[in-house]
Design an enzyme around this catalytic site. Structure first.
Site, PDB file in Angstrom:
ATOM      1  N   ASP A  45     -25.776  -0.592  27.727  1.00 10.61           N
ATOM      2  CA  ASP A  45     -27.412  -1.044  29.080  1.00 10.61           C
ATOM      3  C   ASP A  45     -26.990   0.032  28.974  1.00 10.61           C
ATOM      4  O   ASP A  45     -25.929   1.501  29.588  1.00 10.61           O
ATOM      5  CB  ASP A  45     -26.720  -2.112  29.631  1.00 10.61           C
ATOM      6  CG  ASP A  45     -27.578  -3.190  30.167  1.00 10.61           C
ATOM      7  OD1 ASP A  45     -29.097  -1.986  29.941  1.00 10.61           O
ATOM      8  OD2 ASP A  45     -27.397  -2.821  31.289  1.00 10.61           O
TER       9      ASP A  45
ATOM     10  N   HIS B 101     -33.531   5.981  25.774  1.00 12.90           N
ATOM     11  CA  HIS B 101     -33.363   5.226  23.887  1.00 12.90           C
ATOM     12  C   HIS B 101     -33.024   6.777  23.343  1.00 12.90           C
ATOM     13  O   HIS B 101     -31.523   6.434  22.658  1.00 12.90           O
ATOM     14  CB  HIS B 101     -34.153   4.250  23.920  1.00 12.90           C
ATOM     15  CG  HIS B 101     -34.157   2.891  25.054  1.00 12.90           C
ATOM     16  ND1 HIS B 101     -33.622   2.378  25.300  1.00 12.90           N
ATOM     17  CD2 HIS B 101     -36.026   2.504  25.309  1.00 12.90           C
ATOM     18  CE1 HIS B 101     -33.704   1.449  26.102  1.00 12.90           C
ATOM     19  NE2 HIS B 101     -35.180   1.586  26.316  1.00 12.90           N
TER      20      HIS B 101
ATOM     21  N   LEU C  68     -14.811   0.304   8.092  1.00 17.51           N
ATOM     22  CA  LEU C  68     -15.724   0.086   9.414  1.00 17.51           C
ATOM     23  C   LEU C  68     -16.670  -0.628   8.639  1.00 17.51           C
ATOM     24  O   LEU C  68     -17.020  -0.654   7.943  1.00 17.51           O
ATOM     25  CB  LEU C  68     -16.222   1.004   9.612  1.00 17.51           C
ATOM     26  CG  LEU C  68     -17.280   0.973  11.246  1.00 17.51           C
ATOM     27  CD1 LEU C  68     -15.830   0.811  12.353  1.00 17.51           C
ATOM     28  CD2 LEU C  68     -17.633   2.440  11.409  1.00 17.51           C
TER      29      LEU C  68
HETATM   30  C1  FPP Z   1     -30.313  -1.352  27.368  1.00 14.17           C
HETATM   31  O1  FPP Z   1     -31.050  -0.112  28.172  1.00 14.17           O
HETATM   32  C2  FPP Z   1     -30.767  -0.836  25.768  1.00 14.17           C
HETATM   33  C3  FPP Z   1     -31.547  -1.268  25.098  1.00 14.17           C
HETATM   34  C4  FPP Z   1     -32.508  -2.185  25.186  1.00 14.17           C
HETATM   35  C5  FPP Z   1     -31.453  -0.628  23.907  1.00 14.17           C
HETATM   36  C6  FPP Z   1     -29.940  -0.156  23.143  1.00 14.17           C
HETATM   37  C7  FPP Z   1     -30.658   1.134  21.698  1.00 14.17           C
HETATM   38  C8  FPP Z   1     -29.959   2.048  21.898  1.00 14.17           C
HETATM   39  C9  FPP Z   1     -28.648   2.764  22.597  1.00 14.17           C
HETATM   40  C10 FPP Z   1     -31.320   3.120  21.542  1.00 14.17           C
HETATM   41  C11 FPP Z   1     -30.527   3.604  19.791  1.00 14.17           C
HETATM   42  C12 FPP Z   1     -29.281   2.392  18.914  1.00 14.17           C
HETATM   43  C13 FPP Z   1     -29.689   2.322  17.689  1.00 14.17           C
HETATM   44  C14 FPP Z   1     -29.551   1.288  16.503  1.00 14.17           C
HETATM   45  C15 FPP Z   1     -30.778   3.693  17.155  1.00 14.17           C
HETATM   46  P1  FPP Z   1     -31.506  -0.334  29.636  1.00 14.17           P
HETATM   47  O2  FPP Z   1     -33.144   0.023  28.431  1.00 14.17           O
HETATM   48  O3  FPP Z   1     -32.098  -2.352  29.084  1.00 14.17           O
HETATM   49  O4  FPP Z   1     -31.267   0.332  30.179  1.00 14.17           O
HETATM   50  P2  FPP Z   1     -31.334  -0.182  32.188  1.00 14.17           P
HETATM   51  O5  FPP Z   1     -31.105  -1.698  32.294  1.00 14.17           O
HETATM   52  O6  FPP Z   1     -31.374   0.922  32.633  1.00 14.17           O
HETATM   53  O7  FPP Z   1     -32.965  -0.563  31.897  1.00 14.17           O
END
Ligand code: FPP
Length: 242
Positions: free
Chosen positions: A14, A31, A125
């Protein structure tokens, strides 16, 4: 170096959006940086001796984000599955997916199936990507399948145990997580592995996911190594056994 390494580590990645906003960048850039952080840390996690790594990459609820952000995430998943996973897979990792994949673009669903077909049983893994995942959805889907099997006479209602219920979940082949790390400062589960995390140790860090590195991983593993896991039981003071 830490001892007592978790067999199964789960991570809620997150804080990508806030990482980007703090830099005056669009959320999509967060992201992208998150995907880079993942590429760097996955190998380090395997090298610690962790056998199962489950990542919350896209929740069922994430489909409700603005289309532009969903599209950017799909492009990142596409690239990750097409290119970035290759190195990890060559280094003896098996790739699994949990979640409702039916809403994903056809080519991504195809890539998921291709990875699953390649998996060798004795991987160093097991990387489990939660995509389109929701814990309540998983339990509901499992309960429906179980009810159908009861109706068909495959199993009796009396013989349903916790182990039987577990075997109807998407995670049937994996042990429960020992440690959950959530980055980004929020202290909640957000519908992630609700059944499986009954006795999981929780570790929350304010670090945004794109800044997650080996140092933060080591801090989490050190905290885990000092936890006294009793699973609701009482330990003998002298022997330390149950
Ligand atoms: C939460 O941060 C994250 C996500 C909803 C997406 C997770 C994705 C990645 C880490 C990108 C790469 C993953 C792969 C498998 C290639 P948020 O957007 O909710 O952040 P915020 O809480 O600060 O808004």
């Amino acid at each position: 170096m830490t001892q007592n390494v978790p067999q199964h580590l789960a991570i809620i990645m997150d804080g990508n959006g806030r990482w980007a906003t703090a830099r005056g960048l669009p959320r999509e850039a967060g992201h992208k940086a998150g995907a880079e952080a993942l590429k760097k840390i996955a190998r380090a996690i395997a090298d610690k001796g962790i056998k199962y790594l489950t990542l919350y990459a896209f929740s069922k609820e994430n489909w409700n984000r603005p289309q532009k952000e969903v599209d950017a995430l799909m492009n990142l998943f596409r690239q990750y599955l097409k290119e970035d996973l290759t190195d990890l897979s060559k280094q003896n990792a098996a790739i699994h997916f949990i979640g409702d994949r039916t809403r994903f673009p056809a080519d991504i669903q195809q890539q998921m199936a291709t990875w699953e077909a390649k998996n060798a049983p004795h991987a160093q893994l097991h990387l489990i990507l939660a995509l389109g995942y929701g814990g309540r959805d998983e339990i509901t889907t499992g309960a429906k399948r179980l009810a159908e099997d009861v109706k068909a006479g495959i199993i009796s209602a009396e013989s349903i145990t916790e182990d039987v219920m577990s075997s109807y979940l998407a995670t049937a082949d994996f042990p429960d997580p020992d440690l959950l790390i959530r980055t980004g400062g929020e202290c909640r589960l957000s519908n992630f592995l609700l059944w499986q995390m009954a006795y999981t140790e929780l570790y929350f860090t304010p670090v945004f996911w794109p800044d997650f590195d080996e140092k933060v991983l080591e801090e989490a593993l050190t905290a885990y190594a000092t936890r006294d896991r009793r699973f609701g039981r009482v330990k003998d003071n002298e022997t330390g056994t149950f």
